[in-house]
Design an enzyme around this catalytic site. Structure first.
Site, PDB file in Angstrom:
ATOM      1  N   LYS A   1       0.852  -1.198   0.000  1.00 20.40           N
ATOM      2  CA  LYS A   1       0.000   0.000   0.000  1.00 20.40           C
ATOM      3  C   LYS A   1       0.884   1.244   0.000  1.00 20.40           C
ATOM      4  O   LYS A   1       1.473   1.611   1.016  1.00 20.40           O
ATOM      5  CB  LYS A   1      -0.924   0.058   1.226  1.00 20.40           C
ATOM      6  CG  LYS A   1      -2.012   1.126   1.005  1.00 20.40           C
ATOM      7  CD  LYS A   1      -2.646   1.638   2.272  1.00 20.40           C
ATOM      8  CE  LYS A   1      -1.941   2.809   2.891  1.00 20.40           C
ATOM      9  NZ  LYS A   1      -1.894   4.030   2.079  1.00 20.40           N
TER      10      LYS A   1
ATOM     11  N   GLY B   1       6.976   5.042   8.212  1.00 19.41           N
ATOM     12  CA  GLY B   1       6.123   6.217   8.338  1.00 19.41           C
ATOM     13  C   GLY B   1       6.281   6.850   9.706  1.00 19.41           C
ATOM     14  O   GLY B   1       7.327   6.718  10.353  1.00 19.41           O
ATOM     15  N   SER B   2       5.237   7.512  10.151  1.00 20.29           N
ATOM     16  CA  SER B   2       5.330   8.254  11.405  1.00 20.29           C
ATOM     17  C   SER B   2       5.285   7.316  12.611  1.00 20.29           C
ATOM     18  O   SER B   2       4.712   6.226  12.547  1.00 20.29           O
ATOM     19  CB  SER B   2       4.176   9.253  11.486  1.00 20.29           C
ATOM     20  OG  SER B   2       2.952   8.555  11.488  1.00 20.29           O
TER      21      SER B   2
ATOM     22  N   GLY C   1       2.888   4.156  13.351  1.00 14.23           N
ATOM     23  CA  GLY C   1       3.629   2.929  13.650  1.00 14.23           C
ATOM     24  C   GLY C   1       3.112   2.255  14.913  1.00 14.23           C
ATOM     25  O   GLY C   1       2.988   1.023  14.975  1.00 14.23           O
TER      26      GLY C   1
ATOM     27  N   GLU D   1       9.800   1.186  10.664  1.00 17.34           N
ATOM     28  CA  GLU D   1      10.876   2.170  10.442  1.00 17.34           C
ATOM     29  C   GLU D   1      10.203   3.534  10.558  1.00 17.34           C
ATOM     30  O   GLU D   1       9.401   3.907   9.706  1.00 17.34           O
ATOM     31  CB  GLU D   1      11.505   1.935   9.067  1.00 17.34           C
ATOM     32  CG  GLU D   1      12.868   2.580   8.926  1.00 17.34           C
ATOM     33  CD  GLU D   1      12.788   3.987   8.391  1.00 17.34           C
ATOM     34  OE1 GLU D   1      12.782   4.926   9.226  1.00 17.34           O
ATOM     35  OE2 GLU D   1      12.721   4.159   7.175  1.00 17.34           O
TER      36      GLU D   1
ATOM     37  N   CYS E   1      13.378  10.631   6.866  1.00 13.88           N
ATOM     38  CA  CYS E   1      13.229  10.179   8.259  1.00 13.88           C
ATOM     39  C   CYS E   1      14.507  10.417   9.056  1.00 13.88           C
ATOM     40  O   CYS E   1      14.445  10.690  10.248  1.00 13.88           O
ATOM     41  CB  CYS E   1      12.799   8.715   8.312  1.00 13.88           C
ATOM     42  SG  CYS E   1      13.792   7.654   7.275  1.00 13.88           S
TER      43      CYS E   1
ATOM     44  N   GLU F   1       9.295  15.704  15.243  1.00 18.39           N
ATOM     45  CA  GLU F   1       9.699  15.558  13.837  1.00 18.39           C
ATOM     46  C   GLU F   1       8.887  16.540  12.981  1.00 18.39           C
ATOM     47  O   GLU F   1       7.663  16.432  12.886  1.00 18.39           O
ATOM     48  CB  GLU F   1       9.443  14.122  13.370  1.00 18.39           C
ATOM     49  CG  GLU F   1       9.952  13.871  11.971  1.00 18.39           C
ATOM     50  CD  GLU F   1       9.774  12.425  11.519  1.00 18.39           C
ATOM     51  OE1 GLU F   1       8.708  11.843  11.762  1.00 18.39           O
ATOM     52  OE2 GLU F   1      10.719  11.887  10.907  1.00 18.39           O
TER      53      GLU F   1
HETATM   54  P1  NDP Z   1       1.824   8.288   8.089  1.00 18.94           P
HETATM   55  O1  NDP Z   1       2.641   7.576   9.073  1.00 18.94           O
HETATM   56  O2  NDP Z   1       0.418   8.613   8.400  1.00 18.94           O
HETATM   57  O3  NDP Z   1       1.762   7.476   6.692  1.00 18.94           O
HETATM   58  C1  NDP Z   1       2.594   6.425   6.318  1.00 18.94           C
HETATM   59  C2  NDP Z   1       1.772   5.324   5.632  1.00 18.94           C
HETATM   60  O4  NDP Z   1       0.877   4.734   6.579  1.00 18.94           O
HETATM   61  C3  NDP Z   1       0.876   5.848   4.509  1.00 18.94           C
HETATM   62  O5  NDP Z   1       0.809   4.864   3.485  1.00 18.94           O
HETATM   63  C4  NDP Z   1      -0.452   5.996   5.201  1.00 18.94           C
HETATM   64  O6  NDP Z   1      -1.550   6.001   4.334  1.00 18.94           O
HETATM   65  C5  NDP Z   1      -0.454   4.767   6.087  1.00 18.94           C
HETATM   66  N1  NDP Z   1      -1.379   4.829   7.206  1.00 18.94           N
HETATM   67  C6  NDP Z   1      -1.882   5.906   7.844  1.00 18.94           C
HETATM   68  N2  NDP Z   1      -2.697   5.528   8.846  1.00 18.94           N
HETATM   69  C7  NDP Z   1      -2.712   4.172   8.841  1.00 18.94           C
HETATM   70  C8  NDP Z   1      -3.347   3.184   9.639  1.00 18.94           C
HETATM   71  N3  NDP Z   1      -4.135   3.511  10.651  1.00 18.94           N
HETATM   72  N4  NDP Z   1      -3.123   1.885   9.363  1.00 18.94           N
HETATM   73  C9  NDP Z   1      -2.311   1.525   8.337  1.00 18.94           C
HETATM   74  N5  NDP Z   1      -1.692   2.407   7.545  1.00 18.94           N
HETATM   75  C10 NDP Z   1      -1.868   3.715   7.793  1.00 18.94           C
HETATM   76  O7  NDP Z   1       2.551   9.581   7.674  1.00 18.94           O
HETATM   77  P2  NDP Z   1       1.849  10.894   7.089  1.00 18.94           P
HETATM   78  O8  NDP Z   1       1.804  10.766   5.646  1.00 18.94           O
HETATM   79  O9  NDP Z   1       0.535  11.196   7.731  1.00 18.94           O
HETATM   80  O10 NDP Z   1       2.859  11.987   7.560  1.00 18.94           O
HETATM   81  C11 NDP Z   1       2.737  12.555   8.859  1.00 18.94           C
HETATM   82  C12 NDP Z   1       4.067  12.745   9.480  1.00 18.94           C
HETATM   83  O11 NDP Z   1       4.695  11.484   9.621  1.00 18.94           O
HETATM   84  C13 NDP Z   1       5.063  13.549   8.677  1.00 18.94           C
HETATM   85  O12 NDP Z   1       4.904  14.889   8.813  1.00 18.94           O
HETATM   86  C14 NDP Z   1       6.340  13.064   9.237  1.00 18.94           C
HETATM   87  O13 NDP Z   1       6.638  13.725  10.419  1.00 18.94           O
HETATM   88  C15 NDP Z   1       6.071  11.630   9.522  1.00 18.94           C
HETATM   89  N6  NDP Z   1       6.558  10.747   8.472  1.00 18.94           N
HETATM   90  C16 NDP Z   1       7.682  10.075   8.707  1.00 18.94           C
HETATM   91  C17 NDP Z   1       8.218   9.263   7.746  1.00 18.94           C
HETATM   92  C18 NDP Z   1       9.449   8.535   7.990  1.00 18.94           C
HETATM   93  O14 NDP Z   1       9.994   7.925   7.067  1.00 18.94           O
HETATM   94  N7  NDP Z   1       9.948   8.537   9.186  1.00 18.94           N
HETATM   95  C19 NDP Z   1       7.605   9.119   6.431  1.00 18.94           C
HETATM   96  C20 NDP Z   1       6.372   9.864   6.286  1.00 18.94           C
HETATM   97  C21 NDP Z   1       5.895  10.629   7.288  1.00 18.94           C
HETATM   98  P3  NDP Z   1      -2.074   7.377   3.667  1.00 18.94           P
HETATM   99  O15 NDP Z   1      -0.985   8.371   3.703  1.00 18.94           O
HETATM  100  O16 NDP Z   1      -2.405   6.941   2.296  1.00 18.94           O
HETATM  101  O17 NDP Z   1      -3.260   7.807   4.466  1.00 18.94           O
END
Ligand code: NDP
Length: 502
Positions: free
Chosen positions: A200, A253-254, A258, A275, A309, A406
């Site tokens: 996804k 992701g965030s 996570g 991660e 990240c 972050e």
């Molecule tokens: P998220 O952690 O929300 O998104 C990462 C992935 O998880 C996306 O594919 C998202 O889907 C998906 N996701 C969101 N909610 C759920 C859930 N409940 N269950 C399963 N999957 C889910 O990051 P954001 O895009 O909202 O960004 C927010 C903040 O996160 C950023 O400002 C940054 O601080 C941090 N971030 C950190 C990253 C890293 O590599 N450390 C990468 C990206 C963000 P979708 O986006 O399609 O809703």
């Protein structure tokens, strides 16, 4: 900037891809629309215009994708395929990706905002390398034998060994900052070890995952081995990670999401690796060349517009060099031309979305309201596109939100320090522990500092250097488990112990 306006800047392949109707989901080797018929608009962050539509998956689509991955793993040709054959398919995929590198880079640029040149040199090139590196492991998965002694049966003899077996169906959930590359970080080890995958991508940046799906089919992977569902977190991500048919979740992701994913996975005892976020320190010792350290610090925070990240978002400079290094980083920030990613003159593109731009600007305002000084930057640039000025904040302290949280944008906080003990404590004073860099030529100080830093990666005189052979992941709230390297394979494998009485 609609397609006719940019046609001269992109390859025919990119133009044709973008000109298609709604991009479908890949389920069981078929390209299908979402059951609900709903779609998501994909927006070019450089001009806020819709460049594509993608099918928006919900629970019914997730169920179909997991069932397809389950079948391919349990019964399909994939379950019988040998390591050498998996390696061959992965190598073919790497060749196809390499041959289409420019188009992938262009689409990544239009979708995410990053520079197309950078996307080709980093995102696509490293994705190709990662697939090839992981392909090599497909034929090198091995257990171990043990010569055991059994105290209550001293005469008995056993042949004992361990087998490594693919964990099963992997749910890969990735963010928008390196859409193709992070998808590959999950797919390549999963496929090398014999798992099947439901991927996804983030709803903001789904296009290169769809393009990769096309190459996966072209390379000859059997139906159901890789399924790609685009959809938002609550509608598609949440049902995927909590699905009882999934054996392992691999997430980037965030930290906030996570934690939700970890909790959902534990309900089914689904294995998971996370991660997550970071707030990585850049530590400059006063023996080094200030201009070199400043260039490194600027690269550490402004690469990919700070949406990394492991971005070096906290700069600590030993007192006597503080003003000089901060002034040099500010000069670099001021010289960075903002512009869309297809323009070779642009040094920094837009942030990925309006939401992210607002979030980053809000953090800058929070910093100022808590007493930070803005050395350069300070907010949005222009009125069209999601551009944020490269920003440096001084007069900050460890309790401020801009130092603790972050931000995920081109915002650097800078603080002076006196000695190594103090800077180690400052560097470790967040919930995160993803990366850190040390800038110094004093080997003895560097080696004293490395063990003190609580982070998954420490760079010396470089920052954000990543390689498929080197494990990557976080201490503390920056995650659980590792991507990349041999270490990452463990999380895609179960260990089975076998005792044979002889
Ligand atoms: P998220 O952690 O929300 O998104 C990462 C992935 O998880 C996306 O594919 C998202 O889907 C998906 N996701 C969101 N909610 C759920 C859930 N409940 N269950 C399963 N999957 C889910 O990051 P954001 O895009 O909202 O960004 C927010 C903040 O996160 C950023 O400002 C940054 O601080 C941090 N971030 C950190 C990253 C890293 O590599 N450390 C990468 C990206 C963000 P979708 O986006 O399609 O809703």
């Amino acid at each position: 900037m609609n397609i006719s306006d940019i046609k001269h800047l992109i390859t025919d392949r990119t133009a044709k891809f973008l000109a298609r109707g709604t991009h479908p989901l890949l389920i069981d080797g078929q390209w299908v629309q979402a059951e609900s018929g709903q779609t998501i608009d994909v927006i070019n962050p450089a001009n806020e215009e819709v460049i594509a539509k993608v099918a928006s998956a919900g629970k019914a689509d997730v169920d179909k994708a997991v069932a397809a991955a389950r079948r391919a793993f349990d019964q399909g040709p994939w379950s019988k395929m040998r390591g050498a054959e998996r390696e061959r398919l992965l190598m073919k995929l790497a060749d196809l990706l390499e041959a289409n590198a420019q188009s992938f880079a262009e689409v990544e640029s239009l979708d995410n905002g990053k520079s197309a040149g950078m996307a080709q040199a980093v995102d696509v090139a490293v994705a190709v390398d990662t697939i090839r590196y992981m392909a090599g492991w497909a034929t090198k998965i091995e257990g171990a034998t043990s010569d055991i002694s059994v105290p209550f049966a001293p005469q008995a003899e056993f042949v004992t060994f361990t087998r490594r077996e693919a964990v099963g169906v992997v749910a890969a959930v990735v963010p928008w900052n390196f859409p193709l590359l992070l998808a590959v970080w999950k797919l390549a080890p999963a496929l090398a070890t014999g798992c099947t995958v439901v991927l996804k991508p983030a709803e903001q940046t789904p296009l290169t995952a769809i393009m990769l799906g096309e190459l996966i089919a072209e390379a000859g992977f059997p139906p159901g081995v890789v399924n790609i569902i685009v959809g938002d977190g609550p509608s598609a991500g949440a049902p995927l990670v909590s699905h009882p048919g999934v054996d392992k979740v691999s997430f980037t992701g965030s930290t906030e999401v996570g934690k939700l994913i970890g909790k959902a996975a534990v309900e089914n005892m689904t294995r998971f690796t996370l991660e997550l976020g970071g707030k990585s320190p850049v530590i400059v010792l006063d023996d080094c060349d200030p201009a070199t350290a400043a260039a490194g610090a600027a690269q550490a925070i402004f690469f990919n517009h700070g949406q990394v990240c492991c971005a070096g978002s906290r700069l600590y400079v030993q007192k006597k060099m503080f003003d000089r290094v901060v002034a040099d980083v500010a000069d670099i920030a001021k010289s960075m031309a903002l512009g869309h990613g297809l323009d070779p003159a642009s040094r920094m593109g837009p942030l990925v979305s309006r939401e992210q731009m607002d979030r980053v600007c809000n953090y800058i305002n929070i910093g100022m309201s808590q007493g930070a000084n803005v050395v350069t930057g300070g907010g949005r640039a222009g009125e069209k596109g999601y551009y944020v000025q490269p920003t440096i904040l001084t007069n900050v302290n460890a309790d401020m939100r801009v130092v603790q949280e972050e931000i995920f944008g081109p915002v650097l906080t800078a603080m002076p320090y006196d000695d190594i003990e103090e800077v180690a404590a400052l560097a470790n004073n967040t919930h995160f522990g993803l990366g850190a860099s040390i800038w110094s030529n004093n080997l003895s100080k560097v080696h004293r500092l490395i063990p003190k830093i609580k982070a998954g990666t420490v760079w010396v005189n470089c920052h954000s250097m990543l390689n498929p052979a080197m494990p990557f992941g976080g201490y503390k709230q920056s995650g659980i488990g590792r991507d990349l390297g041999k270490a990452s394979l463990d999380s895609y494998l179960e260990t089975k112990s076998v005792y044979i009485a002889v």
